[in-house]
Design a protein around this motif. Structure first.
Motif, PDB file in Angstrom:
ATOM      1  N   ALA A 361      33.165 -44.968  28.534  1.00 43.97           N
ATOM      2  CA  ALA A 361      32.436 -45.281  29.762  1.00 43.97           C
ATOM      3  C   ALA A 361      31.162 -46.041  29.452  1.00 43.97           C
ATOM      4  O   ALA A 361      30.651 -46.019  28.331  1.00 43.97           O
ATOM      5  N   ASN A 362      30.666 -46.680  30.492  1.00 49.15           N
ATOM      6  CA  ASN A 362      29.529 -47.577  30.379  1.00 49.15           C
ATOM      7  C   ASN A 362      28.257 -46.842  30.807  1.00 49.15           C
ATOM      8  O   ASN A 362      27.690 -47.126  31.843  1.00 49.15           O
ATOM      9  N   GLY A 363      27.860 -45.874  30.006  1.00 51.81           N
ATOM     10  CA  GLY A 363      26.640 -45.129  30.325  1.00 51.81           C
ATOM     11  C   GLY A 363      25.939 -44.733  29.041  1.00 51.81           C
ATOM     12  O   GLY A 363      26.474 -44.914  27.946  1.00 51.81           O
ATOM     13  N   ASP A 492      34.801 -48.318  39.264  1.00 47.97           N
ATOM     14  CA  ASP A 492      34.558 -49.705  38.824  1.00 47.97           C
ATOM     15  C   ASP A 492      33.164 -49.842  38.237  1.00 47.97           C
ATOM     16  O   ASP A 492      32.199 -49.323  38.779  1.00 47.97           O
ATOM     17  N   GLY A 493      33.064 -50.545  37.137  1.00 48.43           N
ATOM     18  CA  GLY A 493      31.763 -50.782  36.521  1.00 48.43           C
ATOM     19  C   GLY A 493      31.303 -49.634  35.640  1.00 48.43           C
ATOM     20  O   GLY A 493      30.247 -49.683  35.025  1.00 48.43           O
ATOM     21  N   TYR A 494      32.091 -48.563  35.593  1.00 48.80           N
ATOM     22  CA  TYR A 494      31.684 -47.441  34.746  1.00 48.80           C
ATOM     23  C   TYR A 494      32.739 -47.114  33.688  1.00 48.80           C
ATOM     24  O   TYR A 494      32.442 -47.103  32.497  1.00 48.80           O
ATOM     25  N   LEU A 495      33.989 -46.869  34.123  1.00 49.33           N
ATOM     26  CA  LEU A 495      35.019 -46.547  33.132  1.00 49.33           C
ATOM     27  C   LEU A 495      35.494 -47.822  32.441  1.00 49.33           C
ATOM     28  O   LEU A 495      35.788 -48.815  33.097  1.00 49.33           O
ATOM     29  N   THR A 496      35.588 -47.771  31.105  1.00 49.84           N
ATOM     30  CA  THR A 496      35.969 -48.988  30.377  1.00 49.84           C
ATOM     31  C   THR A 496      37.278 -48.864  29.618  1.00 49.84           C
ATOM     32  O   THR A 496      37.791 -49.863  29.115  1.00 49.84           O
ATOM     33  N   GLY A 497      37.837 -47.678  29.514  1.00 51.39           N
ATOM     34  CA  GLY A 497      39.133 -47.576  28.826  1.00 51.39           C
ATOM     35  C   GLY A 497      39.551 -46.140  28.603  1.00 51.39           C
ATOM     36  O   GLY A 497      38.707 -45.262  28.421  1.00 51.39           O
TER      37      GLY A 497
HETATM   38  C1  LIG Z   1      27.879 -51.682  32.488  1.00 55.28           C
HETATM   39  O1  LIG Z   1      26.811 -51.328  33.359  1.00 55.28           O
HETATM   40  C2  LIG Z   1      25.894 -52.359  33.563  1.00 55.28           C
HETATM   41  C3  LIG Z   1      24.683 -51.832  34.341  1.00 55.28           C
HETATM   42  O2  LIG Z   1      25.037 -50.729  35.149  1.00 55.28           O
HETATM   43  C4  LIG Z   1      26.575 -53.526  34.263  1.00 55.28           C
HETATM   44  O3  LIG Z   1      25.674 -54.572  34.441  1.00 55.28           O
HETATM   45  C5  LIG Z   1      27.746 -53.993  33.405  1.00 55.28           C
HETATM   46  O4  LIG Z   1      28.468 -54.975  34.090  1.00 55.28           O
HETATM   47  C6  LIG Z   1      28.674 -52.835  33.080  1.00 55.28           C
HETATM   48  N1  LIG Z   1      29.705 -53.244  32.146  1.00 55.28           N
HETATM   49  C7  LIG Z   1      31.000 -53.097  32.362  1.00 55.28           C
HETATM   50  C8  LIG Z   1      31.911 -53.528  31.270  1.00 55.28           C
HETATM   51  O5  LIG Z   1      31.454 -52.596  33.383  1.00 55.28           O
END
Ligand SMILES: *[C@@H]1O[C@H](CO)[C@@H](O)[C@H](O)[C@H]1NC(C)=O
Ligand SMILES: Cc1cc2nc3c(=O)[nH]c(=O)nc-3n(C[C@H](O)[C@H](O)[C@H](O)COP(=O)(O)OP(=O)(O)OC[C@H]3O[C@@H](n4cnc5c(N)ncnc54)[C@H](O)[C@@H]3O)c2cc1C
Ligand SMILES: *[C@@H]1O[C@H](CO)[C@@H](O)[C@H](O)[C@H]1NC(C)=O
Ligand SMILES: *[C@@H]1O[C@H](CO)[C@@H](O)[C@H](O)[C@H]1NC(C)=O
Ligand SMILES: *[C@@H]1O[C@H](CO)[C@@H](O)[C@H](O)[C@H]1NC(C)=O
Ligand SMILES: *[C@@H]1O[C@H](CO)[C@@H](O)[C@H](O)[C@H]1NC(C)=O
Ligand SMILES: *[C@@H]1O[C@H](CO)[C@@H](O)[C@H](O)[C@H]1NC(C)=O
Length: 597
Positions: A361-363, A492-497
């Motif tokens: 995840a993207n955190g 969307d924008g949080y889980l990456t795989g």
């Molecule tokens: C990860 O999060 C950041 C900020 O919340 C966002 O700008 C970026 O697009 C995200 N990356 C992905 C791969 O979703």
């Protein structure tokens, strides 16, 4: 281990000459007055035993002795700090060193079978998650006992009796995260939502429940209808762990003149009480005890009224077997003399087990400064130390879809439509999203056996994990359901795989084998054993499948002996088990009080 001061030993020795019993917590068996006598002896000071000792000693006419193998909980900060849950579960002084026999279903692994070994038992060391399960689970007790007073409706006064629902420290706004109508506010066991406020991850969970038809938000998991996404409640009050020991055996209760608590003492077996007997039933009101280390002489203590076994689903069934109460043929094969040929003792063990899956995840993972966190907890009972380590804010409770082929191929193993098949823990916020996928309704039943005449030799615990085809197929469906939950737009924008293990990555036989190997390699128990001394109707037999205790929890065919802990619950409820144990113990206390009023 705490040692008694020489003064307390002196006092204890000097009162052995008088028949007076003073309220006391004895740290060792040699402090127990030689001539003291008790109306009730409660064996095992865990979730149920602590509750029963507290409730029975409310009546000043009853003299109660509680015996616990592990140490006293008092004065131990690690047991009070919620975030130390995993640490205390790894502390050898607080747990039994039990392992399962090799589990055929999981590549013959032996699994460490954690169980509390301290006053409060499991409730002093557990994960503190507070869930009652479903109305259908309790109605099943009623069916097993052919006695409606054990159904959800019949138990209504007891379901909330132990509970004191409180605001988490810090006064955050918890409205909309629980249903005030389903809670108890006058009991001794604190229950609260977590100290910390919802994080962005939690908002996404809620959003997802809104967006996806398959999953709904459910205001409270403890209404008897747990299915849905729920906020998690914990047995934490005022930022401290609340256990049967802190709740039922606190300072005021310890002052009661008619309650004696004896810790660091092992019950080896129950034996027939010598003396005039009326009727044909063997009179089992005597307990043989010895120092926890096994050293020194054994002693016998006899209850005037009853012995109540509350040594837990593993401990109570083991004690019965060590005492010759169980399947005669099996006991004689290991050299134990038969006392009562009750075939079901130790049979019917059911438990929850779990597969672990994760996502990237993207955190950013939060960093906790442990020095600061400890200071904060010590000062105000707030901060990261005021919460358990591990899955935290939300849980998804779900059923197999109605049209699932599995429910056509097998009879539904759940107790009814309110009972979930799965618990899926929802935790994330940082660089990983992690889920325990717990099968709440396994078909596999295990057993507790003994293979020695020595009561100190460990029990043979067989959970029979994944030995039934339904369980394997259901677990795959649970993983798929979790994948569906995390496929919604809210992520969307949080889980990456997805890190897997993934049953759909490679559907060839070799791929499936690889999936199962990964699952089996770290499949674990949730440590909710039940069913080893199941409740059954009054007057029922003692054959296989006929249960061990009757509808008032008396061990069949003998006198003076009850079992009143998770062992009697016929089938593990579809929630973490402590709430069910408190409910059961509260009812048991009233049954016993009524009988001897
Ligand atoms: C990860 O999060 C950041 C900020 O919340 C966002 O700008 C970026 O697009 C995200 N990356 C992905 C791969 O979703
Ligand atoms: C690691 C772990 C995590 C858990 N997490 C949760 C959770 O988050 N939420 C939840 O609801 N439930 C949880 N549970 C389960 C819950 O704690 C149990 O269901 C509950 O404690 C069972 O109560 P009991 O009275 O039947 O047995 P126990 O609480 O196990 O009590 C039995 C007591 O008897 C003592 N004893 C045993 N044998 C003897 C003997 N021969 N002589 C003297 N004393 C003896 C033991 O030391 C123990 O204190 C967890 C359990 C474990 C082990
Ligand atoms: C309980 O304690 C009181 C006060 O010490 C005593 O008078 C009474 O006899 C005790 N009851 C029993 C049943 O031992
Ligand atoms: C597990 O043990 C059983 C019995 O000892 C044996 O037959 C089986 O091959 C073992 N399985 C594995 C995967 O090692
Ligand atoms: C608490 O939260 C609820 C629901 O989110 C909201 O309706 C209420 O106004 C809040 N109360 C306060 C005092 O902020
Ligand atoms: C943790 O906090 C203490 C007290 O504020 C500080 O002295 C220490 O340097 C911090 N430790 C880390 C690893 O940041
Ligand atoms: C009892 O079982 C344990 C564990 O399986 C084993 O180590 C031990 O040797 C067995 N003892 C006897 C007497 O069979």
């Amino acid at each position: 281990m705490k040692r008694p001061s020489s003064l307390s030993v002196f006092v204890a020795l000097s009162i052995t000459t008088v028949r007076l019993v003073r309220a006391a917590v004895y740290q060792s068996i040699d402090q127990l007055p030689e001539k003291a006598s008790y109306d009730f002896i409660i064996v095992g000071g865990g979730g149920a035993g602590g509750t029963l000792a507290g409730r029975l000693s409310e009546n000043p006419k009853f003299n109660v002795l509680l015996i616990e193998a592990g140490p006293d909980n008092e004065g131990r900060e690690d047991l009070a700090i919620p975030s130390q849950n995993l640490a205390v579960q790894a502390e050898s002084e607080y747990i039994w060193n039990w392992w399962t026999v090799p589990q055929i279903g999981v590549n013959n692994r032996s699994i460490e079978y954690k169980s509390g070994h301290v006053l409060g038992g499991g409730t002093s060391i557990n994960g503190m998650v507070y869930t009652r399960g479903a109305t259908d689970d309790y109605d099943l007790w009623g069916k097993f006992a052919k006695d409606k007073s054990w159904s959800w409706k019949g138990l209504a006064p007891y379901v909330k009796k132990h509970e004191k629902f409180v605001q988490p420290p810090g006064d955050r706004n918890i409205s909309g995260q629980y249903d005030p109508r389903v809670h108890g506010y006058k009991g001794p066991v604190g229950v609260s939502l977590p100290w910390s406020s919802p994080i962005e991850f939690d908002t996404r969970v809620m959003k997802n429940a809104e967006l996806q038809d398959e999953f709904d938000f459910n205001l409270d998991p403890n209404s008897g209808r747990p299915i849905g996404v729920t906020w998690t409640q914990f047995t934490i009050g005022g930022g401290e762990r609340s256990s049967s020991a802190t709740g039922f055996l606190g300072a005021d209760v310890r002052k009661r003149p008619n309650l004696t608590i004896l810790v660091n003492t092992y019950a080896k077996r129950v034996v027939e009480t010598i003396g005039p007997t009326i009727g044909l039933r063997k009179d089992i009101r005597t307990v043989e005890i010895v120092q926890r280390s096994g050293e020194g002489p054994s002693r016998r203590v006899t209850a005037r009224k009853e012995v109540i076994l509350t040594a837990g689903a593993i401990g109570s069934s083991k004690l019965l077997l060590d005492s010759g109460i169980g399947d005669k043929t099996e006991l004689e094969a290991v050299g134990v003399k038969s006392v009562a040929d009750i075939k079901d003792v130790g049979k019917g063990l059911t438990d929850h087990y779990t597969a672990s899956i994760s996502w990237n995840a993207n955190g950013t993972d939060p960093v906790v400064n442990t020095t600061e966190a400890l200071d904060l907890w010590r000062k105000d009972r707030i901060g990261p130390y005021a919460e358990p380590t591990g899955p935290r804010h939300q849980i998804l409770w779900s059923r197999l879809p109605k049209d699932s082929q599995l429910l056509k191929d097998y009879k539904d193993p759940s107790a009814g439509p309110n009972a979930p098949h799965f618990e899926i823990t929802l935790s994330g916020g940082g660089s990983t999203v992690f889920a325990f996928v717990v099968l709440l309704t396994p078909y596999s039943h295990g057993s507790v056996r003994i293979n020695s005449t020595d009561p100190f030799s460990p029990p043979l615990i067989d959970l029979a994990f994944l030995t039934h085809p339904f369980d394997r197929a259901a677990l795959i469906e649970g993983v798929r359901q979790t994948k569906r939950f995390y496929s919604g737009l809210a992520w969307d924008g949080y889980l990456t795989g997805f890190n897997g293990p993934d049953p759909d990555a490679d559907t060839s036989p070799a791929g499936q084998e690889e999936f199962w190997d990964k699952i089996k390699a770290d499949m674990n128990s949730f440590f909710h054993p039940c069913g080893t001394a199941a409740i059954s109707p009054k007057g029922s037999g003692i054959g296989r499948g006929e249960g061990v205790v009757d509808n008032v929890l008396k061990v069949k065919t003998v006198k003076g002996l009850r079992v009143a802990d998770a062992a009697v619950i016929p089938y593990v409820p579809t929630g973490h088990s402590q709430a069910a144990v408190y409910t059961l113990a509260e009812r048991a206390a009233d049954l016993i009080k009524e009988e001897w009023a």
